[in-house]
Design a protein around this motif. Structure first.
Motif, PDB file in Angstrom:
ATOM      1  N   ASN A  25      42.739  46.773  28.930  1.00  0.00           N
ATOM      2  CA  ASN A  25      43.002  45.613  29.794  1.00  0.00           C
ATOM      3  C   ASN A  25      42.897  44.286  29.045  1.00  0.00           C
ATOM      4  N   ARG A  27      44.084  39.903  29.771  1.00  0.00           N
ATOM      5  CA  ARG A  27      44.624  38.943  30.728  1.00  0.00           C
ATOM      6  C   ARG A  27      45.564  37.987  30.028  1.00  0.00           C
ATOM      7  N   GLU A  28      46.673  37.720  30.698  1.00  0.00           N
ATOM      8  CA  GLU A  28      47.673  36.799  30.157  1.00  0.00           C
ATOM      9  C   GLU A  28      48.464  36.229  31.322  1.00  0.00           C
ATOM     10  N   GLY A  29      48.591  34.897  31.339  1.00  0.00           N
ATOM     11  CA  GLY A  29      49.332  34.263  32.418  1.00  0.00           C
ATOM     12  C   GLY A  29      48.738  34.512  33.792  1.00  0.00           C
ATOM     13  N   GLY A  30      47.401  34.677  33.844  1.00  0.00           N
ATOM     14  CA  GLY A  30      46.751  34.906  35.118  1.00  0.00           C
ATOM     15  C   GLY A  30      46.843  36.330  35.620  1.00  0.00           C
ATOM     16  N   ASN A  31      47.461  37.197  34.859  1.00  0.00           N
ATOM     17  CA  ASN A  31      47.621  38.597  35.263  1.00  0.00           C
ATOM     18  C   ASN A  31      46.885  39.521  34.308  1.00  0.00           C
ATOM     19  N   GLU A  32      46.512  40.703  34.805  1.00  0.00           N
ATOM     20  CA  GLU A  32      45.848  41.709  33.979  1.00  0.00           C
ATOM     21  C   GLU A  32      46.852  42.762  33.559  1.00  0.00           C
ATOM     22  N   TRP A  33      46.814  43.107  32.253  1.00  0.00           N
ATOM     23  CA  TRP A  33      47.792  44.047  31.706  1.00  0.00           C
ATOM     24  C   TRP A  33      47.076  45.163  30.962  1.00  0.00           C
ATOM     25  N   HIS A 122      48.477  54.714  35.021  1.00  0.00           N
ATOM     26  CA  HIS A 122      48.999  53.426  35.485  1.00  0.00           C
ATOM     27  C   HIS A 122      50.252  53.033  34.719  1.00  0.00           C
TER      28      HIS A 122
END
Length: 409
Positions: A25, A27-33, A122
């Motif tokens: 995990n 975080r980038e641009g407010g999102n979790e990837w 996922h």
């Protein structure tokens, strides 16, 4: 296993062992990837670390190039594709862990396997995997560690995890088998890749061994006494062996002048280290008590946390000196004599008496002898010669003067 960045992993599935890259995990641009090495809907795996390296060095495109840590990862040496022991995940063998007790190693290993499998489910949208984890909340407690299973209900819950895995594991593994793409590379380059990986690993091992050797050498340079309460207080235990006996006492220097554990010219001495410490707990009427660090030192002694530690520089041995002096000049250990003489001079300075000076005024040849033996320049051309019995007897008298200062002997 790393919780950020990009790490190589080894996945043991139905068809064997496969190697790929995993980006846990971030975080980038407010999102979790999260991601694995692949392109579009394909998850790439390889039969060996060298095949993985060949692919990364090819022109083939993949999705991890957009990861914020990609440039840092890909600038590493050839061994960057080799998983460490924590990243070798025996997915097919996970049920065997649950057939055993919930030890630290078993629970930790299963937690790592579950973490990667959740991520695989996922990323690949493998519904049997995602449904398995979402349908069995008991699986998430594995992340709490082996302590979670040490309570009265621990073994029962561990069994529940095993039951869930035993019932669903084949379907979960089948879904992963179908989700991966075994990527082929040009075999002409794998041998060179394997060689470079071995060289990189050898270089890392050599660097690690060099660092360990340097650390070991630095540790050996550190004197344990320097970290002791005695060194911190600037008050030293001393050990004196003289006339067939060994005694212990304490000494410091205040304003450049020696101060012993004692009072009115009497040095309080003890036949054992423990007896000295016991005495200190019950007595504070002595010259050392005026040292500013004495109260700090006594905190540890009163608590029973401070042991007597004698540094080699504070060990004084008079044993054999009388005999050696009587034998010849060459028989005398001048370093031993210098240290013994230092102690005698310190005790006389502390007692604030002129006994040694008076003795040397009455026995000038003994003063010349000691000066000659210890490398002094003011000997008026004096050179010792046999017989040496007068010198040995004089040294014996100096020792007796020292012994008379001791409270117990």
């Amino acid at each position: 296993m790393a919780e950020k960045g990009i790490v190589p992993v080894k996945l043991s599935l139905t068809e064997g062992d496969f190697y790929t890259l995993w980006a846990p995990n971030w975080r980038e641009g407010g999102n979790e990837w999260q991601a694995f090495l692949g392109a579009n809907d394909d998850l790439y795996v390889f039969n060996s670390p060298e095949e993985l390296l060949v692919f990364l060095e090819s022109d083939d495109k993949h999705d991890l190039t957009s990861h914020p840590e990609w440039k840092k990862f890909n600038s590493g040496d050839a061994a960057r594709v080799v998983p460490d022991a924590n990243a070798e995940l025996d997915i097919i063998g996970a049920p065997a862990l649950l057939a055993d007790r919930p030890s630290y190693a078993n629970v930790k290993t299963l937690s790592r396997i579950f973490a990667v499998m959740r991520s695989l489910g996922h990323v690949t949208a493998a519904s049997p995997v995602t449904v398995f984890f979402s349908s069995h909340s008991v699986l998430s407690n594995v992340d709490r560690g082996s302590e979670h299973y040490s309570g009265p209900n621990g073994l029962g819950e561990w069994t529940s995890v095993g039951r869930a895995v035993a019932t669903n594991w084949n379907g979960v593994v089948d879904a992963l088998d179908e989700a991966i793409t075994v990527k082929e590379v040009n075999s002409l380059f794998t041998e060179d890749a394997a060689t470079r990986i071995q060289e990189a690993q050898a270089a890392v091992q050599a660097a690690r061994e060099a660092e360990e050797q340097i650390a070991k050498e630095e540790a050996e340079k550190v004197d344990p006494y320097d970290n002791s309460p005695w060194a911190a207080a600037g008050i030293d235990p001393i050990k004196v062996s003289i006339d067939g006996r060994t005694i212990y006492t304490l000494r410091t220097y205040l304003g450049g002048q020696p101060v012993f554990l004692g009072k009115f010219g009497e040095i309080f001495t003890f036949n054992s280290q423990k007896s000295l410490l016991r005495w200190l707990v019950e007595h504070d009427d002595h010259d050392l008590a005026r040292a500013s660090t004495w109260s700090d030192l006594m905190l540890g002694i009163n608590a029973g946390e401070t042991e007597l530690l004698v540094h080699s520089d504070n060990v004084y041995s008079f044993n054999g000196l009388v005999k050696d002096i009587n034998t010849s000049v060459d028989a005398v250990d001048t370093q031993q004599m210098a240290r013994a003489y230092e102690l005698m001079a310190d005790t006389a300075d502390w007692a604030d008496d002129d006994s040694m000076n008076s003795y040397f005024l009455a026995n000038p040849r003994m003063q010349d002898y000691i000066s000659y033996m210890l490398g002094g320049s003011d000997t008026s051309g004096y050179v010792p010669h046999a017989p040496f019995n007068d010198h040995s007897e004089s040294w014996r008298e100096l020792e007796e003067m020292l012994i008379k200062r001791f409270s117990k002997f």
